[in-house]
Write a protein that holds these residues in place. Structure first.
Motif, short mmCIF file in Angstrom:
data_model
loop_
_atom_site.label_atom_id
_atom_site.label_comp_id
_atom_site.label_asym_id
_atom_site.label_seq_id
_atom_site.Cartn_x
_atom_site.Cartn_y
_atom_site.Cartn_z
N SER A 159 -8.46 -0.95 1.92
CA SER A 159 -7.74 -1.80 2.71
C SER A 159 -8.13 -1.37 4.25
N SER A 208 -15.10 1.12 5.23
CA SER A 208 -14.44 2.05 4.70
C SER A 208 -13.55 1.68 3.44
N ALA A 209 -13.05 0.48 3.96
CA ALA A 209 -12.17 -0.43 2.76
C ALA A 209 -13.19 -0.47 1.59
N ILE A 247 -5.63 -2.07 7.75
CA ILE A 247 -4.56 -2.37 8.25
C ILE A 247 -4.26 -2.23 9.77
N LEU A 306 0.89 -1.29 0.03
CA LEU A 306 0.00 -0.04 -0.17
C LEU A 306 0.75 1.18 -0.02
N LEU A 320 -3.83 2.69 -5.94
CA LEU A 320 -4.58 2.95 -4.91
C LEU A 320 -6.02 3.37 -4.82
#
Lengths: 242, 252
Positions: free
Chosen positions: A81, A144-145, A83, A50, A76
């Protein structure tokens, strides 16, 4: 097609090799399980994919393009993602948090209600995130990902801190993503049983090195007398998964 | 960039940032305008303000910068947001957007302080023609100094999760700046330390000072503007380029 490909990807922190010549291949529209004990280098590898961490050596190719400063933004945009722990503004509601992301990414606001519905947070969207349980925060992180309905979804230990019901719910959700939304999903975990139920292919990492990469069935067949856990322990040395 | 600036505004909901600014400005005005104004004070009102205000600004403006920079950055650190935001947008643009938003708030503070001073002077009936040119210069140079300090505080606040780093540097700088105002022999300190640049805003001259009639012999003068603007602009550039470079290179 391999949607993610790394070649001799390496990360060294102050003389200590954290990720050691990792050659990873992730097939399109599959669920790739990235498995390894704590401290194996999973999160660091995903962060390099990322651009959050700069590799010391090696190459990364995503969507057939080399991941560099020039292509980073474009790549991106097609990636989502989660994380480590979920990120959020605790003083804002779930809806307001996601609205910030849609504003940055230039996405329609209708995506917010869609993803909240997918992760089953639609009834709590008006509540401040600081009042959420850990499981709800994890689901918000997943929302959100998913916001841009990306082609590649990278999830780092998404079931951390969840109870068994939450783990099952998250597992069902992740399993459905490739078929429903044409996503490729990379999931990292140290929980062997979860990856066993979820992934089409696995990459097992220990001490920064890929010990095995391929279909889970083939791993089972390497020694049919042993359980998957025993095979995993043999591959990763004495370190045990939780 | 417009989208990122809009996000900065959205992020500050329920953080009461505007309320913080208003509260801070209220204390600033109370400090600035307290005291009885005798006939002499009213007669030299416009000059008196320019004379005393650098000291007040040295105390308050850096403090406002510390608060605003800290509050804008702390919301990112608290929710571990940087690792998410850095996958959505360019790190450099993120840095710039937050800096611009903070600078806007600080510019608002400076503008309000200036307008407040002018309105107060009119209300009190300061004698003489309002020196618009000098007050205009005073506004611009104060604004430049504030933006210079804010650029530094912004970097300290966003680069470190521990907000006490920016607080410590800011308060130390503030005391160094204040110290430099009262020791004219160490002019190098006033010129080198950004927080001492308020003391460089020297628009008032005085002659024949006596304890009882010290305000009688004042006159307006133009300070050395070119060097001042050059130094401040250079420092803004250095703080900005260095801060942005370090932030972009830093791993999240």
């Amino acid at each position: 097609m391999d949607i993610v490909k790394t070649k001799e990807l390496t990360k060294v922190y102050k003389g200590s090799v954290c990720v050691d010549n990792v050659n990873m291949k992730v097939k399109e529209k599959s669920i790739y399980g990235f498995l390894g004990p704590n401290g194996a280098g999973k999160s660091t590898t995903l962060k390099m994919l990322l651009g959050l961490v700069h590799p010391t050596g090696g190459e990364i190719h995503i969507f057939g393009k080399e991941f560099n400063r020039k292509n980073r933004g474009e790549i991106l945009k097609r990636t989502g993602s989660l994380i480590e722990s979920p990120s959020y503004y605790g003083h804002l509601t779930a809806y307001e948090n996601l609205r910030i992301y849609t504003t940055i990414l230039g996405l329609p606001e209708k995506n917010i209600d869609k993803v909240l519905s997918i992760v089953r947070l639609d009834r709590q969207k008006g509540k401040r995130v600081s009042a959420y349980s850990l499981g709800m925060k994890q689901r918000l992180g997943l929302a959100s990902a998913l916001l841009s309905f990306p082609e590649l979804l990278i999830l780092d230990e998404p079931v951390n801190g969840l109870d068994p019901a939450g783990i099952q719910e998250m597992r069902e959700l992740i399993s459905s993503l490739p078929q429903k939304y044409d996503m490729t999903v990379m999931v990292s975990s140290h929980i062997l049983s979860e990856i066993d139920r979820l992934a089409d292919e696995v990459g097992i990492i220990a001490n920064g090195r890929i010990m095995y990469q391929g279909p889970l069935d083939a791993l089972h067949k390497t020694d049919s007398s042993k359980s998957l856990e025993e095979i995993f322990i043999d591959l990763t040395g004495k370190e045990k998964s939780l | 960039m417009i989208r990122l600036l809009k996000c900065e505004y959205l992020k500050t909901r329920r953080r009461y940032l505007l309320l913080t600014v208003i509260a801070a400005m209220t204390v600033y005005f109370i400090w600035t305008f307290h005291g009885s104004y005798n006939a002499e004070g009213i007669r030299h009102g416009w000059a008196l303000f320019l004379y005393q205000q650098p000291v007040v600004n040295t105390i308050f403006m850096p403090f406002f910068c510390i608060i605003i920079a800290s509050r804008l950055s702390a919301i990112e650190h608290r929710g571990a947001m940087l690792k998410q935001l850095c996958t959505m947008t360019d790190k450099g643009r993120l840095y710039d957007a937050k800096l611009i938003y903070g600078m806007f708030l600080m510019s608002f503070c400076v503008a309000v302080s200036w307008i407040g001073a002018v309105l107060f002077g009119m209300y009190k009936g300061y004698s003489g023609v309002f020196p618009l040119g000098l007050y205009g210069l005073y506004f611009i140079y104060t604004l430049l100094t504030v933006l210079e300090i804010y650029t530094l505080q912004h970097f300290l606040a966003i680069i470190s999760k521990n907000q006490s780093v920016g607080f410590f540097v800011g308060i130390t700088g503030e005391f160094a700046g204040l110290f430099s105002l009262f020791l004219p022999n160490i002019e190098w300190l006033r010129k080198l330390v950004p927080y001492g640049h308020f003391g460089q805003l020297d628009f008032i001259g005085m002659y024949g000072w006596t304890k009882t009639e010290h305000m009688r012999n004042v006159y307006f003068k133009l300070m050395d503007t070119e060097n001042f603007v050059f130094v401040v602009a250079l420092l803004i550039l250095i703080f900005y380029i260095t801060g942005r470079y370090i932030f972009v290179r830093k791993e999240v």
